[in-house]
Design a protein around this motif. Sequence first.
Motif, PDB file in Angstrom:
ATOM      1  N   ARG A 116       3.449   4.486 -13.312  1.00  0.00           N
ATOM      2  CA  ARG A 116       2.848   3.660 -12.258  1.00  0.00           C
ATOM      3  C   ARG A 116       3.246   2.196 -12.452  1.00  0.00           C
ATOM      4  O   ARG A 116       3.652   1.523 -11.511  1.00  0.00           O
ATOM      5  N   PRO A 143      -6.639  -0.682  -9.843  1.00  0.00           N
ATOM      6  CA  PRO A 143      -6.188  -0.306  -8.494  1.00  0.00           C
ATOM      7  C   PRO A 143      -5.850  -1.542  -7.659  1.00  0.00           C
ATOM      8  O   PRO A 143      -6.235  -2.669  -8.003  1.00  0.00           O
ATOM      9  N   ILE A 144      -5.163  -1.330  -6.566  1.00  0.00           N
ATOM     10  CA  ILE A 144      -4.778  -2.429  -5.685  1.00  0.00           C
ATOM     11  C   ILE A 144      -5.997  -3.057  -5.007  1.00  0.00           C
ATOM     12  O   ILE A 144      -6.000  -4.225  -4.674  1.00  0.00           O
ATOM     13  N   ALA A 148       6.768  -2.869  -6.015  1.00  0.00           N
ATOM     14  CA  ALA A 148       5.685  -3.668  -5.422  1.00  0.00           C
ATOM     15  C   ALA A 148       5.797  -5.153  -5.770  1.00  0.00           C
ATOM     16  O   ALA A 148       5.484  -6.006  -4.941  1.00  0.00           O
ATOM     17  N   GLU A 206       1.571   1.998  -3.500  1.00  0.00           N
ATOM     18  CA  GLU A 206       0.379   2.533  -4.170  1.00  0.00           C
ATOM     19  C   GLU A 206       0.154   4.002  -3.841  1.00  0.00           C
ATOM     20  O   GLU A 206      -0.267   4.770  -4.693  1.00  0.00           O
ATOM     21  N   ARG A 207       0.417   4.397  -2.605  1.00  0.00           N
ATOM     22  CA  ARG A 207       0.291   5.811  -2.258  1.00  0.00           C
ATOM     23  C   ARG A 207       1.273   6.645  -3.067  1.00  0.00           C
ATOM     24  O   ARG A 207       0.971   7.753  -3.491  1.00  0.00           O
ATOM     25  N   TYR A 236      -3.169  -6.306 -10.506  1.00  0.00           N
ATOM     26  CA  TYR A 236      -2.891  -4.866 -10.582  1.00  0.00           C
ATOM     27  C   TYR A 236      -1.421  -4.572 -10.864  1.00  0.00           C
ATOM     28  O   TYR A 236      -1.079  -3.504 -11.376  1.00  0.00           O
ATOM     29  N   TYR A 257       0.824  -1.215   0.000  1.00  0.00           N
ATOM     30  CA  TYR A 257       0.000   0.000   0.000  1.00  0.00           C
ATOM     31  C   TYR A 257       0.859   1.266   0.000  1.00  0.00           C
ATOM     32  O   TYR A 257       0.444   2.293  -0.544  1.00  0.00           O
ATOM     33  N   ARG A 267       5.501  -0.006  -9.934  1.00  0.00           N
ATOM     34  CA  ARG A 267       4.899  -1.232  -9.374  1.00  0.00           C
ATOM     35  C   ARG A 267       5.787  -2.438  -9.650  1.00  0.00           C
ATOM     36  O   ARG A 267       5.991  -3.278  -8.769  1.00  0.00           O
ATOM     37  N   SER A 284      -0.033   6.783  -6.968  1.00  0.00           N
ATOM     38  CA  SER A 284      -1.455   7.034  -7.240  1.00  0.00           C
ATOM     39  C   SER A 284      -1.706   8.167  -8.225  1.00  0.00           C
ATOM     40  O   SER A 284      -2.661   8.112  -8.996  1.00  0.00           O
TER      41      SER A 284
END
Length: 140
Positions: A47, A103-104, A55, A36-37, A96, A33, A51, A40
């Motif tokens: 993005r 979105p996540i 991520a 993701e913040r 995602y 998360y 990711r 965003s």
Amino acid sequence: GCMAHARRKFHELWANHSSQIAGEALDLYARLYAVEREVSLLAPAERLAIRQAQAKPVADALHQWLLVQRQRVPGGGATFRAIDYSLNRWPALTHYLNDPQVPIDNNWVENQIRPVALGRKNWMFAGSLRAGKRAAAIMS
């Protein structure tokens, strides 16, 4: 494929039982998360790149951690069910990571439809046929 639902299973364990395993899982979910913040407001290409770089390694670590914990935890308990929930939905939960438009989690959508979903139960009994027809006309 909502990461918030998977995370929530572990949060309930941590909040209700101070589960160490749940705490470890929550740390990994928090790292996802945090990424993701960070992404965003970025363009989709940026993005996706972030990711993949930040991520995806965390998601891979979470997946491996879940597999190891599943072998350690006795079957049938709440911890096993929380782990199984994530593992059984893993492709959907991590979709995602390969699509910058996804979105996540689906929290935003769920918050938007909550009034309708709650109202559906509340409006089940309109009181009379005439009131039911009015409610149906308004909702359609």
